[in-house]
Scaffold this motif. Structure first.
Motif, PDB file in Angstrom:
ATOM      1  N   VAL A 403       0.854  -1.183   0.000  1.00 60.77           N
ATOM      2  CA  VAL A 403       0.000   0.000   0.000  1.00 60.77           C
ATOM      3  C   VAL A 403       0.892   1.236   0.000  1.00 60.77           C
ATOM      4  O   VAL A 403       1.816   1.349   0.818  1.00 60.77           O
ATOM      5  N   GLY A 404       0.623   2.150  -0.929  1.00 63.66           N
ATOM      6  CA  GLY A 404       1.412   3.369  -1.008  1.00 63.66           C
ATOM      7  C   GLY A 404       1.270   4.238   0.234  1.00 63.66           C
ATOM      8  O   GLY A 404       0.188   4.347   0.821  1.00 63.66           O
ATOM      9  N   LEU A 405       2.373   4.849   0.646  1.00 60.02           N
ATOM     10  CA  LEU A 405       2.379   5.770   1.788  1.00 60.02           C
ATOM     11  C   LEU A 405       2.339   7.216   1.291  1.00 60.02           C
ATOM     12  O   LEU A 405       2.787   7.507   0.175  1.00 60.02           O
ATOM     13  N   PRO A 406       1.828   8.134   2.098  1.00 59.25           N
ATOM     14  CA  PRO A 406       1.786   9.545   1.674  1.00 59.25           C
ATOM     15  C   PRO A 406       3.170  10.061   1.287  1.00 59.25           C
ATOM     16  O   PRO A 406       4.157   9.825   2.004  1.00 59.25           O
ATOM     17  N   ALA A 407       3.239  10.754   0.164  1.00 55.52           N
ATOM     18  CA  ALA A 407       4.523  11.241  -0.353  1.00 55.52           C
ATOM     19  C   ALA A 407       5.185  12.227   0.598  1.00 55.52           C
ATOM     20  O   ALA A 407       6.417  12.335   0.633  1.00 55.52           O
ATOM     21  N   THR A 447       4.965   8.187  -5.640  1.00 59.86           N
ATOM     22  CA  THR A 447       4.872   7.470  -4.368  1.00 59.86           C
ATOM     23  C   THR A 447       6.135   6.639  -4.233  1.00 59.86           C
ATOM     24  O   THR A 447       6.349   5.694  -4.993  1.00 59.86           O
ATOM     25  N   THR A 448       6.990   7.002  -3.306  1.00 66.55           N
ATOM     26  CA  THR A 448       8.280   6.315  -3.161  1.00 66.55           C
ATOM     27  C   THR A 448       8.329   5.368  -1.966  1.00 66.55           C
ATOM     28  O   THR A 448       9.309   4.655  -1.793  1.00 66.55           O
ATOM     29  N   GLY A 449       7.287   5.386  -1.166  1.00 66.40           N
ATOM     30  CA  GLY A 449       7.241   4.500  -0.002  1.00 66.40           C
ATOM     31  C   GLY A 449       6.000   3.634  -0.025  1.00 66.40           C
ATOM     32  O   GLY A 449       4.891   4.119  -0.319  1.00 66.40           O
ATOM     33  N   TYR A 450       6.183   2.364   0.254  1.00 67.90           N
ATOM     34  CA  TYR A 450       5.065   1.420   0.337  1.00 67.90           C
ATOM     35  C   TYR A 450       5.189   0.635   1.633  1.00 67.90           C
ATOM     36  O   TYR A 450       6.290   0.283   2.061  1.00 67.90           O
TER      37      TYR A 450
END
Length: 488
Positions: A403-407, A447-450
């Motif tokens: 799931v993508g995390l807020p940028a 989106t660079t964090g999941y």
């Protein structure tokens, strides 16, 4: 006889109160009734403050399927106050299986000569047979029990190193894998294959993913390119379920491509597979397949298996356990069943694990479906709450989803991902894995964090709400990974 019972109760009843009743029956079947009565008498005469009230009361087993209260009891040993959504890393083990594990350990310690020399191999064969049926292998001789996937991978790669040394392979012959192959597997490839003179082909794919065709297309393209350059690909190492980012790979199609392109051996690293997705050796068609049984199949650490297709085991390949002991040369299954004096108890609980999973409606298939449906639902909930996206379509995930995390959290490196993981665990009591995904060229507001969330039968919806609220709190507070986190 009465004197023996009195002496037994005087010296052994108090410590026996700390053992599960099943263990008592296992060790002293002839005295189980008398000791049970004596133990009850001793218990009822204890003062209230001497009783450990924090120990949960074991519910009676229901006559139908397992109940929520029984599930809670099975995992009451989990640390309180921690939202465990990282089952994919180290798995879980129910209390009833832990009890069975202890019984095997006590049986070994009670009479090791008899256990090691007369019983162990028969019990390991029983576990191998269960695995054979579980994965639809053709023959039990295709199945060897090992401690974990890393050992199984070393067994396969070790024979490739010998192939180079004996000039069956040529310098520059290749192994092909995806760029997201597990780190320990990549290290084994370095240690055995590359050090012997081999060459590694790493196949990239873009993440997030929209379909299996993106994976299949990149794999076929890489094989055709290397084949066109005159490179001979001896081995393919393919994940069934990748670790990070987590995706179910189209292994049947990838194995088919390997056969079409002349890849000699195919090894499936399926560390997360059994208990998480359907596994069928006849359909997959790989030469080697290995999966842990402690991640998603409720065994204690550490136990896994290595499947070697009959055509491979009957060939001149030299498959041996890296630890050489008395069974060397007697076949891989026998070698792995005795690698010196050690605790083989995790290998022996498979019959009890099968009993446990069959307490659920639909058995292991029912558990898989429940976990898949729940993790997809929770993934969608989190993505909506954070205004992000899932890492792949639901049909490309099993019991784990990205799931993508807020940028605005500013995850810009693997170190940032580790920093956020540690912060969530320490401050919020949330256990998840964080993945850094490098942005694509010219990508706007990427989106660079999941986050990888898992769902296992012990998880509750409140676990995922806690993760949701923790991330929302960090966003509200203006947290970014560039900031120093106060470790105090």
């Amino acid at each position: 006889m009465a004197k023996k019972i009195i002496m037994f109760c005087r010296y052994y009843v108090p410590p026996i109160l700390l053992l599960p009743y099943q263990t008592l029956q296992f060790l002293y079947p002839k005295l189980s009734v008398q000791v049970s009565r004596a133990s009850n008498h001793h218990f009822h005469n204890l003062k209230a403050d001497e009783i450990q009230t924090h120990v949960p009361i074991e519910p009676k087993l229901s006559s139908s399927f397992i109940t929520d209260s029984e599930i809670q009891y099975e995992f009451a040993h989990h640390a309180p106050g921690v939202a465990r959504m990282n089952n994919g890393s180290f798995g879980c083990c129910p209390a009833s299986i832990i009890s069975d594990l202890h019984q095997w350990q006590l049986k070994l310690l009670r009479q090791p000569d008899h256990f090691y020399l007369n019983e162990l191999q028969n019990r390991i064969l029983e576990s191998r047979t269960i695995v054979k049926d579980l994965i639809n292998a053709e023959d039990v001789d295709e199945v060897s029990i090992v401690d974990n996937v890393s050992t199984a991978v070393a067994i396969v790669l070790q024979q490739t190193a010998w192939a180079f040394a004996e000039r069956k392979f040529n310098q520059g012959d290749a192994v092909i894998m995806f760029h997201c192959a597990y780190g320990a597997v990549k290290n084994s490839i370095k240690a055995y294959f590359l050090r012997a003179g081999g060459y590694a082909i790493e196949v990239p794919f873009k993440f997030p993913l929209n379909s299996n065709e993106e994976i299949i297309g990149e794999f076929r393209k890489a094989l055709e390119r290397e084949k066109g350059n005159g490179r001979r690909v001896r081995l393919a190492v393919i994940d069934h379920v990748t670790c990070m980012p987590s995706v179910v790979m189209p292994v049947k199609h990838l194995v088919k491509i390997c056969r079409e392109e002349g890849v000699e051996q195919v090894l499936i690293d399926a560390a997360h597979a059994v208990g998480c997705i359907d596994v069928d050796m006849q359909e997959i068609g790989a030469d080697f397949y290995t999966s842990n049984l402690y991640k998603w199949f409720f065994c204690p650490p550490a136990v896994a298996f290595l499947y070697c297709r009959k055509l491979v085991t009957n060939s001149d390949l030299q498959l041996h356990h890296p630890v050489v002991s008395h069974e060397y040369g007697n076949g891989l299954a026998k070698e792995t069943g005795w690698i010196g004096t050690r605790d083989y108890s995790p290998y022996l609980v498979l019959p009890s694990v099968m009993e446990f999973v069959n307490r659920f409606e639909g058995g292991v298939e029912g558990i898989r479906k429940m976990n898949h449906d729940a993790v997809v639902e929770m993934g969608k909930m989190l993505a909506e709450a954070w205004g992000t996206n899932l890492g792949c379509p639901p049909d490309m995930c099993a019991s784990m989803i990205m799931v993508g995390l807020p940028a605005c959290l500013g995850i810009s490196s693997d170190d940032d991902a580790i920093k956020l993981w540690a912060h969530l665990c320490k401050k919020f009591g949330v256990e998840v894995k964080i993945h850094y995904q490098a942005p694509k060229d010219a990508e706007v507001a990427p989106t660079t964090g999941y986050v990888r969330i898992c769902h296992q039968i012990y998880n509750k919806v409140d676990d995922y709400y806690r993760l949701r609220d923790a991330i929302n709190q960090l966003v509200h507070d203006g947290f970014t990974c560039a900031l120093e986190i106060n470790e105090a």
